[in-house]
Design a protein around this motif. Sequence first.
Motif, PDB file in Angstrom:
ATOM      1  N   GLN A   7      -8.258   9.377   0.519  1.00  0.00           N
ATOM      2  CA  GLN A   7      -9.289   8.527  -0.077  1.00  0.00           C
ATOM      3  C   GLN A   7      -8.877   8.067  -1.472  1.00  0.00           C
ATOM      4  O   GLN A   7      -9.056   6.899  -1.833  1.00  0.00           O
ATOM      5  N   ASP A   8      -8.311   8.974  -2.258  1.00  0.00           N
ATOM      6  CA  ASP A   8      -7.865   8.619  -3.608  1.00  0.00           C
ATOM      7  C   ASP A   8      -6.746   7.582  -3.565  1.00  0.00           C
ATOM      8  O   ASP A   8      -6.703   6.674  -4.408  1.00  0.00           O
ATOM      9  N   LEU A   9      -5.850   7.699  -2.600  1.00  0.00           N
ATOM     10  CA  LEU A   9      -4.780   6.713  -2.443  1.00  0.00           C
ATOM     11  C   LEU A   9      -5.374   5.353  -2.065  1.00  0.00           C
ATOM     12  O   LEU A   9      -5.005   4.320  -2.641  1.00  0.00           O
ATOM     13  N   TYR A  10      -6.289   5.351  -1.136  1.00  0.00           N
ATOM     14  CA  TYR A  10      -6.971   4.121  -0.733  1.00  0.00           C
ATOM     15  C   TYR A  10      -7.653   3.470  -1.941  1.00  0.00           C
ATOM     16  O   TYR A  10      -7.497   2.275  -2.191  1.00  0.00           O
ATOM     17  N   ASP A  11      -8.408   4.274  -2.687  1.00  0.00           N
ATOM     18  CA  ASP A  11      -9.115   3.767  -3.860  1.00  0.00           C
ATOM     19  C   ASP A  11      -8.147   3.224  -4.910  1.00  0.00           C
ATOM     20  O   ASP A  11      -8.407   2.181  -5.525  1.00  0.00           O
ATOM     21  N   ALA A  12      -7.035   3.924  -5.126  1.00  0.00           N
ATOM     22  CA  ALA A  12      -6.044   3.485  -6.115  1.00  0.00           C
ATOM     23  C   ALA A  12      -5.423   2.155  -5.705  1.00  0.00           C
ATOM     24  O   ALA A  12      -5.254   1.257  -6.539  1.00  0.00           O
ATOM     25  N   ILE A  13      -5.092   2.026  -4.437  1.00  0.00           N
ATOM     26  CA  ILE A  13      -4.505   0.779  -3.952  1.00  0.00           C
ATOM     27  C   ILE A  13      -5.480  -0.371  -4.141  1.00  0.00           C
ATOM     28  O   ILE A  13      -5.110  -1.445  -4.626  1.00  0.00           O
ATOM     29  N   LYS A  14      -6.734  -0.162  -3.789  1.00  0.00           N
ATOM     30  CA  LYS A  14      -7.744  -1.220  -3.954  1.00  0.00           C
ATOM     31  C   LYS A  14      -7.912  -1.585  -5.432  1.00  0.00           C
ATOM     32  O   LYS A  14      -7.978  -2.762  -5.778  1.00  0.00           O
ATOM     33  N   GLN A  15      -7.991  -0.583  -6.305  1.00  0.00           N
ATOM     34  CA  GLN A  15      -8.183  -0.839  -7.735  1.00  0.00           C
ATOM     35  C   GLN A  15      -7.008  -1.611  -8.325  1.00  0.00           C
ATOM     36  O   GLN A  15      -7.193  -2.610  -9.024  1.00  0.00           O
ATOM     37  N   VAL A  16      -5.802  -1.153  -8.050  1.00  0.00           N
ATOM     38  CA  VAL A  16      -4.615  -1.800  -8.616  1.00  0.00           C
ATOM     39  C   VAL A  16      -4.431  -3.192  -8.009  1.00  0.00           C
ATOM     40  O   VAL A  16      -4.018  -4.123  -8.699  1.00  0.00           O
ATOM     41  N   SER A  17      -4.778  -3.351  -6.761  1.00  0.00           N
ATOM     42  CA  SER A  17      -4.723  -4.661  -6.128  1.00  0.00           C
ATOM     43  C   SER A  17      -5.636  -5.645  -6.856  1.00  0.00           C
ATOM     44  O   SER A  17      -5.241  -6.780  -7.148  1.00  0.00           O
ATOM     45  N   GLN A  18      -6.831  -5.205  -7.178  1.00  0.00           N
ATOM     46  CA  GLN A  18      -7.767  -6.071  -7.892  1.00  0.00           C
ATOM     47  C   GLN A  18      -7.283  -6.370  -9.309  1.00  0.00           C
ATOM     48  O   GLN A  18      -7.416  -7.492  -9.792  1.00  0.00           O
ATOM     49  N   GLN A  19      -6.695  -5.374  -9.965  1.00  0.00           N
ATOM     50  CA  GLN A  19      -6.216  -5.558 -11.340  1.00  0.00           C
ATOM     51  C   GLN A  19      -5.014  -6.487 -11.420  1.00  0.00           C
ATOM     52  O   GLN A  19      -4.873  -7.259 -12.374  1.00  0.00           O
ATOM     53  N   THR A  20      -4.118  -6.404 -10.438  1.00  0.00           N
ATOM     54  CA  THR A  20      -2.854  -7.132 -10.499  1.00  0.00           C
ATOM     55  C   THR A  20      -2.813  -8.364  -9.595  1.00  0.00           C
ATOM     56  O   THR A  20      -1.877  -9.161  -9.683  1.00  0.00           O
ATOM     57  N   ARG A  21      -3.781  -8.469  -8.699  1.00  0.00           N
ATOM     58  CA  ARG A  21      -3.850  -9.550  -7.710  1.00  0.00           C
ATOM     59  C   ARG A  21      -2.704  -9.489  -6.710  1.00  0.00           C
ATOM     60  O   ARG A  21      -2.315 -10.504  -6.121  1.00  0.00           O
ATOM     61  N   VAL A  22      -2.141  -8.290  -6.517  1.00  0.00           N
ATOM     62  CA  VAL A  22      -1.153  -8.070  -5.467  1.00  0.00           C
ATOM     63  C   VAL A  22      -1.923  -7.585  -4.245  1.00  0.00           C
ATOM     64  O   VAL A  22      -2.720  -6.650  -4.345  1.00  0.00           O
ATOM     65  N   ASP A  23      -1.698  -8.215  -3.115  1.00  0.00           N
ATOM     66  CA  ASP A  23      -2.441  -7.906  -1.896  1.00  0.00           C
ATOM     67  C   ASP A  23      -2.380  -6.410  -1.562  1.00  0.00           C
ATOM     68  O   ASP A  23      -1.297  -5.815  -1.558  1.00  0.00           O
ATOM     69  N   HIS A  24      -3.543  -5.826  -1.288  1.00  0.00           N
ATOM     70  CA  HIS A  24      -3.615  -4.383  -1.013  1.00  0.00           C
ATOM     71  C   HIS A  24      -2.805  -4.001   0.227  1.00  0.00           C
ATOM     72  O   HIS A  24      -2.258  -2.900   0.291  1.00  0.00           O
ATOM     73  N   ARG A  25      -2.688  -4.882   1.187  1.00  0.00           N
ATOM     74  CA  ARG A  25      -1.905  -4.584   2.394  1.00  0.00           C
ATOM     75  C   ARG A  25      -0.424  -4.468   2.057  1.00  0.00           C
ATOM     76  O   ARG A  25       0.289  -3.615   2.598  1.00  0.00           O
ATOM     77  N   PHE A  26       0.028  -5.303   1.143  1.00  0.00           N
ATOM     78  CA  PHE A  26       1.418  -5.243   0.707  1.00  0.00           C
ATOM     79  C   PHE A  26       1.682  -3.937  -0.036  1.00  0.00           C
ATOM     80  O   PHE A  26       2.714  -3.298   0.175  1.00  0.00           O
ATOM     81  N   ILE A  27       0.755  -3.540  -0.895  1.00  0.00           N
ATOM     82  CA  ILE A  27       0.926  -2.284  -1.636  1.00  0.00           C
ATOM     83  C   ILE A  27       1.018  -1.113  -0.668  1.00  0.00           C
ATOM     84  O   ILE A  27       1.884  -0.245  -0.805  1.00  0.00           O
ATOM     85  N   LEU A  28       0.147  -1.085   0.333  1.00  0.00           N
ATOM     86  CA  LEU A  28       0.197  -0.012   1.323  1.00  0.00           C
ATOM     87  C   LEU A  28       1.516  -0.051   2.090  1.00  0.00           C
ATOM     88  O   LEU A  28       2.151   1.000   2.286  1.00  0.00           O
ATOM     89  N   ALA A  29       1.966  -1.226   2.511  1.00  0.00           N
ATOM     90  CA  ALA A  29       3.235  -1.336   3.239  1.00  0.00           C
ATOM     91  C   ALA A  29       4.397  -0.830   2.375  1.00  0.00           C
ATOM     92  O   ALA A  29       5.285  -0.126   2.868  1.00  0.00           O
ATOM     93  N   ALA A  30       4.371  -1.157   1.084  1.00  0.00           N
ATOM     94  CA  ALA A  30       5.426  -0.700   0.177  1.00  0.00           C
ATOM     95  C   ALA A  30       5.385   0.828   0.021  1.00  0.00           C
ATOM     96  O   ALA A  30       6.423   1.489   0.015  1.00  0.00           O
ATOM     97  N   ALA A  31       4.192   1.385  -0.099  1.00  0.00           N
ATOM     98  CA  ALA A  31       4.053   2.844  -0.216  1.00  0.00           C
ATOM     99  C   ALA A  31       4.571   3.537   1.043  1.00  0.00           C
ATOM    100  O   ALA A  31       5.247   4.570   0.963  1.00  0.00           O
ATOM    101  N   MET A  32       4.279   2.960   2.192  1.00  0.00           N
ATOM    102  CA  MET A  32       4.770   3.537   3.442  1.00  0.00           C
ATOM    103  C   MET A  32       6.286   3.413   3.549  1.00  0.00           C
ATOM    104  O   MET A  32       6.955   4.313   4.043  1.00  0.00           O
ATOM    105  N   GLN A  33       6.826   2.308   3.062  1.00  0.00           N
ATOM    106  CA  GLN A  33       8.268   2.102   3.092  1.00  0.00           C
ATOM    107  C   GLN A  33       8.987   3.065   2.147  1.00  0.00           C
ATOM    108  O   GLN A  33      10.004   3.645   2.499  1.00  0.00           O
TER     109      GLN A  33
END
Length: 166
Positions: A7-33
């Motif tokens: 949940q904390d990872l999900y929340d962090a991805i959403k927060q940083v996505s909103q702050q940086t305007r980098v798509d949250h799906r891309f951030i998750l894909a990068a974290a998985m990679q």
Amino acid sequence: MSDQEVQDLYDAIKQVSQQTRVDHRFILAAAMQETRGCVRAKTSISPDGTVQNPGILQSFRGNHSCNDDGKVQNPCPKAQILGMIQDGVAGTADGGHGYALDLNAQATLDGVEYAQAYYRAARLYNSGEIDSSGDLGSGSATHCYASDIANRLTGWTDAPSACTLD
């Protein structure tokens, strides 16, 4: 990972996505990679041994980790998880460029489509450069990096990478 860490990872991805305007799906894909999304990923070391890349996104000279020199934090604190995502996406104070800077730089280039900018940014994040040929599978570092992220964004999850460039 615990349910709370997920949940904390999900929340962090959403927060940083909103702050940086980098798509949250891309951030998750990068974290998985980078680390399969592991909040306790070991720090990677540059090939020459001079740079430590810690955390979920193995950020260049990042400042956040739940696995420093074998000292594992369990559970991984929410602030550390957020910091790991911020280091990788927004960049670090010690010169880590982060996905957002790479993405913005690529999106402003003539002839580069929006989706292309994401894959070019992935390549830059992984290796620091794009081969002069423009081929994202050529040059230094992990040749399949951009391809694997693209595949993750289209639904690839559990199977081994089919990329044969490395």
